[in-house]
Design an enzyme around this catalytic site. Structure first.
Site, PDB file in Angstrom:
ATOM      1  N   ASP A   1       0.730  -1.189  -0.160  1.00  0.00           N
ATOM      2  CA  ASP A   1       0.060   0.037  -0.079  1.00  0.00           C
ATOM      3  C   ASP A   1       0.840   1.350   0.093  1.00  0.00           C
ATOM      4  OD1 ASP A   1       0.782  -0.529   2.461  1.00  0.00           O
ATOM      5  OD2 ASP A   1      -0.929  -1.415   3.105  1.00  0.00           O
TER       6      ASP A   1
ATOM      7  N   ASP B   1      -8.030  -3.529  14.209  1.00  0.00           N
ATOM      8  CA  ASP B   1      -9.320  -3.928  13.745  1.00  0.00           C
ATOM      9  C   ASP B   1      -9.340  -4.966  12.939  1.00  0.00           C
ATOM     10  OD1 ASP B   1      -8.157  -2.680  11.740  1.00  0.00           O
ATOM     11  OD2 ASP B   1      -9.558  -0.979  11.215  1.00  0.00           O
TER      12      ASP B   1
ATOM     13  N   HIS C   1      -7.666  -5.446   9.980  1.00  0.00           N
ATOM     14  CA  HIS C   1      -7.296  -5.247   8.579  1.00  0.00           C
ATOM     15  C   HIS C   1      -5.890  -5.810   8.267  1.00  0.00           C
ATOM     16  CE1 HIS C   1      -5.097  -1.292   9.679  1.00  0.00           C
ATOM     17  NE2 HIS C   1      -4.205  -1.953   9.496  1.00  0.00           N
TER      18      HIS C   1
ATOM     19  N   GLU D   1      -9.813  -2.206   5.315  1.00  0.00           N
ATOM     20  CA  GLU D   1     -10.520  -2.001   6.506  1.00  0.00           C
ATOM     21  C   GLU D   1     -11.822  -2.921   6.617  1.00  0.00           C
ATOM     22  OE1 GLU D   1      -8.913  -0.652   8.649  1.00  0.00           O
ATOM     23  OE2 GLU D   1      -8.620   1.437   8.397  1.00  0.00           O
TER      24      GLU D   1
HETATM   25  C1  F6R Z   1       1.072  -1.604   6.278  1.00  0.00           C
HETATM   26  C2  F6R Z   1      -0.170  -2.407   6.103  1.00  0.00           C
HETATM   27  C3  F6R Z   1      -0.785  -2.532   7.671  1.00  0.00           C
HETATM   28  C4  F6R Z   1       0.149  -2.785   8.841  1.00  0.00           C
HETATM   29  C5  F6R Z   1      -1.086  -2.620   9.989  1.00  0.00           C
HETATM   30  C6  F6R Z   1      -0.156  -2.798  11.033  1.00  0.00           C
HETATM   31  O1  F6R Z   1       1.693  -1.709   5.125  1.00  0.00           O
HETATM   32  O2  F6R Z   1      -0.499  -2.872   5.398  1.00  0.00           O
HETATM   33  O3  F6R Z   1      -2.014  -3.400   7.439  1.00  0.00           O
HETATM   34  O4  F6R Z   1       0.623  -4.046   8.790  1.00  0.00           O
HETATM   35  O5  F6R Z   1      -1.682  -1.626  10.062  1.00  0.00           O
HETATM   36  O6  F6R Z   1       0.643  -1.887  11.748  1.00  0.00           O
HETATM   37  P1  F6R Z   1       1.730  -1.932  12.847  1.00  0.00           P
HETATM   38  O7  F6R Z   1       2.741  -2.921  12.269  1.00  0.00           O
HETATM   39  O8  F6R Z   1       2.279  -0.428  12.737  1.00  0.00           O
HETATM   40  O9  F6R Z   1       0.905  -2.189  13.921  1.00  0.00           O
END
Ligand code: F6R
Length: 260
Positions: free
Chosen positions: A67, A136, A138, A143
């Site tokens: 992303d 959540d 994702h 989401e």
């Molecule tokens: C980032 C991504 C998100 C993160 C998720 C967890 O490229 O795709 O899905 O993996 O938000 O974020 P952290 O690792 O900061 O807890």
């Protein structure tokens, strides 16, 4: 889904890095799917160490990130391209032409997202995709309520995710609300996925993703449909899993030829 229980993030990163090393050694032209956020940082640190000390070579490797924020320039310190340069790209011998992230400044979102999908396909598909998980549930920035068949597209972040990502921006600076993200269908097309989760804050999302029902309320639960996903989870993130003892037994009794 295979579940590997580890002590902490450091052990989790080492375990995940071994999967990457084995993948690259097996196929030097591997296509890797990469993630940002705090979870994969120790993994990238370990890959850099392996590159420096164990000659792990990235020259034939191609990467696709999950992303990118929509509406910020690639050299913005909050952008995911900047993050990846800082934590991995600038420290290993990846060819800049082999590195791909969605373009957060594209003028035509729809066609750019379709091109990103086509590029992954042209590259032969993703061999190994690393994933973090949101509070959540994702994966990527799919989401809750995302279609479980979704492809790369623009999504709106939830307030919880915006708050969680504030740490990567300067105080008072606004976190973008929109992202271009691979879809759940795109992620499920990867040949192998590694889902990493460390810390208490991930415990309920992990319990739902690994043992809960298959539901768009927890997008990571879609990984239950994936034929080759390994979840690498530390003690705290595993604390709400009902089958913890069983996962330990499976690990202890894993045949030698299946160990990475
Ligand atoms: C980032 C991504 C998100 C993160 C998720 C967890 O490229 O795709 O899905 O993996 O938000 O974020 P952290 O690792 O900061 O807890």
């Amino acid at each position: 889904m295979e579940v590997i229980l580890v002590r902490d993030a450091a052990e989790g990163a080492l375990t995940a890095a071994r999967y990457f090393k084995s993948q690259i050694q097996k196929k030097p032209t591997s296509v890797l799917g990469l993630a940002t956020g705090s979870t994969p940082i120790p993994l990238y640190r370990e890959l850099i160490r392996m590159h420096r000390e164990e000659n792990l070579c990235f020259s034939g490797v191609t990467t696709f990130n999950l992303d990118e924020y929509f509406g910020i320039a690639p050299d913005h310190p909050g952008s995911y391209r900047f993050f990846m340069k800082q934590h991995l790209f600038d420290h290993v011998n990846l060819h800049p032409k082999h590195v791909h992230l969605p373009d957060g400044q594209t003028q035509n979102v729809e066609s750019h997202c379709a091109e990103y999908e086509a590029l992954i396909k042209k590259g032969g598909g993703i061999d190994l995709q690393v994933l973090g998980i949101g509070h959540d549930g994702h994966i990527g920035f799919n989401e809750p309520s995302s279609s479980l068949a979704s492809r790369t597209r623009i999504k709106t972040l939830t307030q919880t995710t915006v708050n969680a990502n504030q740490q990567f921006f300067r105080p008072g600076e606004q976190v973008p609300r929109h992202v271009l993200t691979m879809g759940i269908g795109t992620i499920l097309d990867s040949r192998q996925c590694l889902l990493l989760a460390f810390g208490k804050a991930k415990a309920s999302a992990i319990a739902l993703a690994v043992e809960g029902p298959l539901t768009a309320k927890c997008p990571a639960s879609a990984l239950q449909l994936h034929p080759k996903t390994t979840a690498i989870i530390d003690h705290d993130a595993a604390s709400l899993l009902a089958l913890r003892e069983y996962y330990r037994e499976v690990q202890t009794n894993k045949p030698e030829w299946q160990r990475v």
